[in-house]
Design a protein around this motif. Sequence first.
Motif, short mmCIF file in Angstrom:
data_model
loop_
_atom_site.label_atom_id
_atom_site.label_comp_id
_atom_site.label_asym_id
_atom_site.label_seq_id
_atom_site.Cartn_x
_atom_site.Cartn_y
_atom_site.Cartn_z
N THR A 163 0.11 -71.39 39.37
CA THR A 163 -1.00 -70.59 39.86
C THR A 163 -1.30 -69.88 39.18
OG1 THR A 163 1.07 -68.95 40.42
CG2 THR A 163 -0.67 -70.47 41.77
N PRO A 176 5.07 -72.10 41.22
CA PRO A 176 4.07 -72.32 41.41
C PRO A 176 2.46 -72.39 40.23
CG PRO A 176 5.21 -70.78 42.91
CD PRO A 176 6.35 -70.88 41.69
N GLU A 213 9.63 -76.69 48.85
CA GLU A 213 9.20 -77.46 47.58
C GLU A 213 9.30 -79.25 47.89
OE1 GLU A 213 10.75 -76.56 44.05
OE2 GLU A 213 9.34 -74.34 43.43
N GLY A 252 3.32 -77.48 41.79
CA GLY A 252 4.23 -76.73 41.16
C GLY A 252 4.26 -77.88 39.56
N SER A 309 3.89 -67.31 43.88
CA SER A 309 3.28 -67.94 44.78
C SER A 309 1.60 -67.12 45.71
CB SER A 309 4.14 -68.96 46.13
OG SER A 309 5.02 -67.00 46.69
N ASP A 356 3.45 -76.78 47.27
CA ASP A 356 4.47 -75.78 46.64
C ASP A 356 4.11 -74.46 46.61
OD1 ASP A 356 5.83 -77.84 46.41
OD2 ASP A 356 6.25 -78.64 44.43
N ILE A 357 2.54 -73.64 46.26
CA ILE A 357 2.26 -72.55 46.22
C ILE A 357 2.42 -71.71 47.11
CG2 ILE A 357 0.97 -73.38 44.46
CD1 ILE A 357 -1.78 -72.88 45.82
N THR A 364 3.66 -69.18 50.49
CA THR A 364 4.65 -69.01 50.64
C THR A 364 4.13 -69.11 52.38
OG1 THR A 364 5.68 -67.56 48.87
CG2 THR A 364 6.26 -66.68 50.61
N ARG A 402 9.06 -70.11 51.03
CA ARG A 402 8.48 -71.05 50.06
C ARG A 402 9.50 -72.60 50.07
NH1 ARG A 402 7.47 -72.99 44.68
NH2 ARG A 402 8.62 -71.34 44.24
#
Length: 569
Positions: free
Chosen positions: A401, A399, A457, A262, A416, A436-437, A439, A455
Amino acid sequence: LRHLPITSRSRQVTHHRSRIVRNMSSTKEFKVAKFEDLPNYGSKEVDVGKQKALLTRVDGKVYATAPKCTHYGAPLIKGVVTPDGKIVCPWHAACFKLETGDIEDAPALDALPVYPVRLDGEDIYITVDETTLESGKRRPCPRGDGQTMKVDEGKAKEHTVIVGGGSAGMGAAQGLREFGYPGKITVISKENSFPIDRTKLSKELSTDVAKLHLRDAKFFDELQVEFKHGLSVKSVDTSSKKITSDGGDTISYDNLILAPGGAPNNLKLDGFDLKGVYKLRGIMDTTSIASAKFGGKKRIAIIGSSFIGMEVATCLAKEGHNIIIIGKDQIPLANIVGDKVGHFLQKAQEKKGIEFKMGVDIESGVPDAQDNSKIGGIKLKSGEVIVADFVILGVGVHPDTDFLKESGFKLEKDGSVAVDKYLRVQGKENVYAVGDIATFPYHGAAANANGQNIRIEHWDVAMNHGRVAAQNISGHQVVFDKVPYFWSAQGSPIRYCGNTAGGYDDIVVQGSMEEEKFVAFYTQGQHPVAVLTVNSDPVAAKCTQLFHSGKMPSKDELVSGRDVLKIDL
């Protein structure tokens, strides 16, 4: 809410004076106990020379291991023994196989040493190696050990790339070797250091890199895991199986584990780009905070009543600083733990002198009167200004990403990546997303674990994600069905297992909030879905196993005072 007295299971622990029976070079055999003194599904510490070992009985079998968890040194005699021959740490739910000492669940990185046991009538003998006995741990995956490298020779030419050097990346890198992957492994990390114990950043504000490192350079060299430090990924081309860095370099892969973690959220308000506003994600952040708090008592504002914010407040208050926590919600952490428990956590912090300003909206950061390049306070929308020497942001993470969005990955609304029960990214060959990314479909606890996408963390979940992805790449087909677990340090030890993403409609409390020793069971109908404990180890660790085996008691049983520690697994 129902408040019931919590009962505890007591164990009679007797220490037998050991006697050396045989001496074989560096190993020695000791007579340590009587079989009749060892309760079934129970453990017993015994003296072995100047050290100790742990005996554990599962039916007619006796196992001998090191006595402490290899994570933070919790006494395993207070842990949970399972019928299938495992022992669970009472503090953070690391799990080990008793027969081999192998790691079953994070957050432990080292296995337990195990010692041969010999029964002669009622007498129990164990043979120990003095060096191993003193260390209390065993590295789980020496490269080249034939016992751990049982994978097709064809895979030796493969290349697995891990994007991210946090908890999930650490679990994946070590896990690949631990579960027999013989191919090339490369970790791409934004960090300039090897993986650190990030949980110590908020709980201790540690700045000692050597103490924070989970593993050192020698460890990764021996496992032939290559690290590329200080490198960010710009894009991923899954058709050509190539990764492009922000510097323009390309790296080819056969398997890809996405574990970037994250990124801390910002406050996009005027004044929060001033000096003296800090986030908390890495060693550079704790170093900056350490510098800012140097030189006497400070007035410190923490924005966000998250677990991170509450832990940092606890740490700084111990040092004598004046702390104020500012939050939008009326009660801290109520969205996770409920109003009653959230109110308890706030009161516990207030006893330490920590102030709270809850249910408020922030308008801007205010420059310092003597130095307008530095923050001097926080202005609320009510017009009130809260003076502060510096500010720490604890407003969550998202996330990390952005590079995947630019690479054509389909992202969820929160940014995510959706994965299946094996943690594979849907529609992408040999690509996994963890931590963390990710789901992922939830299968971890009884009532609300019906495969719905969630999801989480959590440090522990992330490391277990990495380990499961490593198992699947190594040729094992493993579903992620771990019970989520996390812990918090806010003066009293707090543990939490399960998940309330599917909702809950009541909380059954056993014990006393006033005495700061209780267990809160979150229930949906008659089914518990999550458990939070304060000063009540090993209840949460036991509940992970009850959830997993489907043996959690009903709400009515909990209301009547059923003690989960007395329920057979």
